[in-house]
Design a protein around this motif. Structure first.
Motif, short mmCIF file in Angstrom:
data_model
loop_
_atom_site.label_atom_id
_atom_site.label_comp_id
_atom_site.label_asym_id
_atom_site.label_seq_id
_atom_site.Cartn_x
_atom_site.Cartn_y
_atom_site.Cartn_z
N SER A 289 4.23 2.21 -1.11
CA SER A 289 2.58 1.92 -1.57
C SER A 289 1.76 2.23 -1.26
CB SER A 289 2.77 0.43 -1.02
OG SER A 289 3.67 -0.41 -1.34
N ASP B 298 15.66 -0.63 -5.66
CA ASP B 298 14.30 -1.38 -6.73
C ASP B 298 13.36 -2.04 -6.55
OD1 ASP B 298 15.47 -0.60 -8.84
OD2 ASP B 298 16.40 -1.88 -9.21
N SER B 299 13.35 -1.91 -5.02
CA SER B 299 12.31 -2.82 -3.63
C SER B 299 11.21 -1.99 -3.63
CB SER B 299 13.44 -2.93 -2.42
OG SER B 299 14.22 -3.17 -2.33
N HIS C 23 8.25 -2.56 -5.14
CA HIS C 23 7.60 -2.76 -6.56
C HIS C 23 8.39 -1.88 -7.29
CE1 HIS C 23 4.86 -6.01 -4.68
NE2 HIS C 23 4.30 -5.09 -3.38
N GLU D 178 9.83 0.90 -6.30
CA GLU D 178 9.58 2.33 -5.67
C GLU D 178 10.86 2.71 -5.45
OE1 GLU D 178 5.95 3.22 -3.21
OE2 GLU D 178 4.48 1.81 -4.42
N ARG E 68 8.75 -9.71 1.51
CA ARG E 68 7.85 -9.52 0.23
C ARG E 68 9.15 -8.99 -0.53
NH1 ARG E 68 3.35 -5.76 2.70
NH2 ARG E 68 2.24 -7.55 3.52
N CYS E 69 8.62 -9.03 -2.33
CA CYS E 69 9.34 -8.27 -3.35
C CYS E 69 10.77 -9.03 -3.64
CB CYS E 69 9.67 -6.72 -3.22
SG CYS E 69 8.40 -5.67 -3.26
#
Length: 139
Positions: A9, A78-79, A81, A83, A106-107
């Motif tokens: 991010s 795939d965590s 978002h 990335e 999150r995610c």
């Protein structure tokens, strides 16, 4: 000691980790690996000794790391978002390096049984643990 910080991010967590570790242990070799170029740039500006971006950078850095620090998502495909690629998660998870993972809920990944701490507090706790490793106190 080669400490690899992996973040994605906007690189905020990695930035906080690098700033803290450089302040407490300026001699530590910090390698910033971003899942994207913005994260890498932010971490390098925070004081990392070297920076690189992308899946191959994660794979190579994890082979050479003594310690890997980052959000828990770096070991989950795939965590962050999407990335974190499966190759990144595998490299971080299978690395013989010690891992210091910050439990960010999150995610769609939730770590239960932990107190409700701010990111700043979680980063401080992670950095304190890494500092004990640098000083030879942690096993």
């Amino acid at each position: 000691m080669n400490i690899v910080i992996i973040d994605g991010s906007g690189g905020r967590m990695g930035k906080l980790i690098i700033e803290h570790l450089k302040r407490v242990h300026p001699e530590a070799e910090l390698t910033a690996i971003g899942t994207n170029s913005i994260a890498t740039s932010v971490m390098v500006k925070a004081g990392a000794d070297v920076g690189a971006t992308g899946e191959n950078a994660v794979v190579v850095a994890c082979r050479r790391a003594d310690v890997i620090v980052g959000p828990i998502g770096i070991v989950i495909a795939d965590s962050l978002h999407g990335e974190v690629t499966p190759g990144m998660a595998k490299a971080a998870g299978q690395s013989p390096a010690e891992k210091v993972l910050v439990p960010i809920n999150r995610c769609n990944h939730h770590i239960v049984g932990l107190g409700d701490c701010s990111m700043s507090e979680l980063v401080r706790q992670a950095c304190d643990f890494v500092c004990t490793m640098i000083e030879g106190k942690a096993t």
